[in-house]
Design a protein around this motif. Structure first.
Motif, PDB file in Angstrom:
ATOM      1  N   UNK A 331       0.547  10.154   5.256  1.00 46.80           N
ATOM      2  CA  UNK A 331      -0.421  11.242   5.201  1.00 46.80           C
ATOM      3  C   UNK A 331      -0.924  11.310   3.764  1.00 46.80           C
ATOM      4  N   UNK A 332      -2.143  10.878   3.545  1.00 49.06           N
ATOM      5  CA  UNK A 332      -2.674  10.799   2.188  1.00 49.06           C
ATOM      6  C   UNK A 332      -2.978  12.174   1.624  1.00 49.06           C
ATOM      7  N   UNK A 333      -3.153  13.169   2.488  1.00 52.45           N
ATOM      8  CA  UNK A 333      -3.427  14.524   2.013  1.00 52.45           C
ATOM      9  C   UNK A 333      -2.180  15.179   1.425  1.00 52.45           C
ATOM     10  N   UNK A 334      -1.043  14.967   2.068  1.00 54.43           N
ATOM     11  CA  UNK A 334       0.205  15.596   1.610  1.00 54.43           C
ATOM     12  C   UNK A 334       1.042  14.674   0.744  1.00 54.43           C
ATOM     13  N   UNK A 335       0.761  13.387   0.802  1.00 56.87           N
ATOM     14  CA  UNK A 335       1.561  12.422   0.062  1.00 56.87           C
ATOM     15  C   UNK A 335       2.802  11.964   0.800  1.00 56.87           C
ATOM     16  N   UNK A 336       3.013  12.467   2.021  1.00 54.12           N
ATOM     17  CA  UNK A 336       4.207  12.088   2.778  1.00 54.12           C
ATOM     18  C   UNK A 336       4.050  10.693   3.375  1.00 54.12           C
ATOM     19  N   UNK A 337       5.085   9.869   3.219  1.00 52.47           N
ATOM     20  CA  UNK A 337       5.118   8.537   3.813  1.00 52.47           C
ATOM     21  C   UNK A 337       6.387   8.413   4.646  1.00 52.47           C
ATOM     22  N   UNK A 338       6.226   8.042   5.894  1.00 54.23           N
ATOM     23  CA  UNK A 338       7.394   7.765   6.738  1.00 54.23           C
ATOM     24  C   UNK A 338       7.865   6.360   6.391  1.00 54.23           C
ATOM     25  N   UNK A 339       8.867   6.269   5.554  1.00 50.40           N
ATOM     26  CA  UNK A 339       9.316   4.976   5.036  1.00 50.40           C
ATOM     27  C   UNK A 339      10.375   4.317   5.910  1.00 50.40           C
ATOM     28  N   UNK A 340      10.786   4.962   6.996  1.00 49.81           N
ATOM     29  CA  UNK A 340      11.736   4.320   7.896  1.00 49.81           C
ATOM     30  C   UNK A 340      11.116   3.073   8.517  1.00 49.81           C
ATOM     31  N   UNK A 341      11.984   2.105   8.791  1.00 54.05           N
ATOM     32  CA  UNK A 341      11.536   0.849   9.395  1.00 54.05           C
ATOM     33  C   UNK A 341      11.744   0.947  10.910  1.00 54.05           C
ATOM     34  N   UNK A 342      10.733   1.459  11.619  1.00 54.44           N
ATOM     35  CA  UNK A 342      10.851   1.666  13.062  1.00 54.44           C
ATOM     36  C   UNK A 342      10.799   0.330  13.801  1.00 54.44           C
ATOM     37  N   UNK A 343      11.583   0.267  14.888  1.00 51.54           N
ATOM     38  CA  UNK A 343      11.691  -0.993  15.631  1.00 51.54           C
ATOM     39  C   UNK A 343      10.335  -1.468  16.142  1.00 51.54           C
TER      40      UNK A 343
END
Length: 425
Positions: A331-343
């Motif tokens: 989410x570029x607006x909040x800066x949140x990145x889901x960095x988990x490596x999903x299958x």
């Protein structure tokens, strides 16, 4: 390079049969109430009374149908037929048409809403079963469900497909696919998983036509029936829908500034929900959109799409990590990145880059695919319990909170990755 591909094919064939499909055959068949169980937790606990999701069952149908078509193992046909019969007997809404979103563990409707993403997967599974077996019943239901989507989801004013309706095809306030999604009437994800089954259904019908013209004899990898006829009008309608979907992706969903695919839209295609980037969907769409154009067989459309395919794949590189894996979204607006490596992201990452290598000859794309496959082997495959873990975090910790099997954790992304590699090379 041929030796590398040969090794890769052997590895994925082993994982497909002995890790993924055997898990579902041995641990997830519900011999008491029919079909397949709805959940196994990340800790390996089977939840026999869990609800049975339409997406899960449709993806099981596709996975075993495709595996049977390619590998011809009778146990895969048996599982595919089990899934097909359960869907027809329990998920089809006999009164209003379409399919239910979910059932309880006894097979009674739990959530009767019509989510077009799920109906799309039903078409995907049924059309693949028809490809693998020549089953007319599966093909007829696939075409009926295509008609449901076209009648109730297609926006006749602004084009594109809405997310959901009530059981009776009325307006529904909460159109979200899941709690993680924003509540907008149109999404990239639903369009992606409508173009996917439409491509497969159109391919199935083309194979039937070719078999009639050429008196085609079924062979491993392409089992089509002889003697089934489909009205040309039906084939033409599905072809037109496929052309339209390709245009929607290239002209509406693709962000011309970033070359990422935007996620959510209002009815008039206003881009909504902020600046979101889903790298897994980007790389998945790059090869599914390419597949649609290849199956369509129109040279002009293919030329246009191939430029988009390369741009979207290039944009998805933003999500790549040094260990070969890909992060989920940002989410570029909040800066949140889901960095988990999903299958599922890793599986699509492998196929997407192999597609670039196969069709455009980019050696670096092959290396990206192989690097991610190594990450999968080292981090996501559960060699003891079977199947793949949902994800690992950047510190390498396994995610056991999310399902090993469940509403969204199905033998689809990973089995499809394996089958794509086996069939492509």
């Amino acid at each position: 390079m041929k030796k590398t591909i040969k090794v890769l094919k052997a590895e994925v064939a082993d994982v497909l049969q002995n890790n993924i499909l055997n898990f579902w055959l041995d641990k997830m068949q519900d011999n008491e109430n029919g079909g397949f169980y709805g959940q196994m937790t990340g800790e390996g606990q089977l939840v026999k009374n869990a609800d049975k999701g339409g997406i899960l069952n449709a993806r099981i149908l596709w996975s075993f149908s495709a595996a049977y078509r390619v590998l011809r193992k009778p146990e895969y046909l048996e599982a595919a037929t089990r899934a097909k019969d359960y869907i027809i007997d329990h998920f089809i809404d006999r009164e209003h048409g379409g399919t239910y979103w979910s059932l309880d563990y006894l097979g009674q409707p739990r959530d009767s809403k019509k989510q077009f993403y799920a109906i799309g997967f039903m078409i995907y599974g049924l059309s693949e079963y028809a490809r693998a077996t020549g089953d007319r019943e599966a093909l007829d239901y696939a075409i009926q469900l295509y008609d449901c989507i076209e009648e109730h989801s297609l926006d006749q004013i602004n084009n594109g497909y809405i997310e959901a309706c009530t059981r009776e095809w009325g307006e529904i306030a909460d159109m979200r696919l899941s709690e993680l999604d924003a509540n907008y009437p149109k999404s990239q994800n639903t369009h992606l998983h409508i173009i996917e089954p439409y491509t497969n259904l159109y391919r199935c019908l083309k194979e039937i036509q070719e078999s009639e013209i050429c008196n085609y004899v079924s062979v491993i990898g392409s089992v089509v029936p002889i003697g089934i006829t489909v009205p040309q009008e039906v084939v033409d309608r599905i072809e037109a829908s496929l052309r339209n979907l390709i245009d929607i992706f290239t002209n509406k969903i693709l962000n011309p500034s970033t070359h990422h695919l935007d996620l959510f839209f209002d009815m008039d295609w206003t881009r909504e929900a902020g600046r979101l980037e889903s790298y897994g969907h980007d790389i998945e769409c790059s090869w599914l959109l390419h597949e649609a154009a290849l199956v369509l067989g129109d040279v002009k459309v293919l030329r246009k799409v191939e430029e988009v395919v390369k741009m979207v794949a290039k944009a998805s590189e933003k999500g790549l990590n040094s260990d070969g894996s890909m992060v989920h979204e940002a989410n570029l607006d909040t800066g949140y990145i889901d960095t988990d490596r999903h299958w599922w992201v890793q599986a699509e990452n492998v196929v997407g880059w192999l597609n670039i290598y196969q069709h455009f000859g980019e050696e670096s794309a092959l290396q990206k695919a192989l690097h991610c496959w190594q990450y999968i082997k080292d981090n996501l495959i559960d060699y003891e319990g079977g199947e793949w873990w949902w994800s690992r975090n950047p510190n390498g910790e396994i995610n056991c909170k999310d399902d090993k099997a469940g509403f969204w954790k199905c033998p689809y992304h990973n089995s499809r990755m394996c089958l794509e590699i086996i069939e492509r090379f």
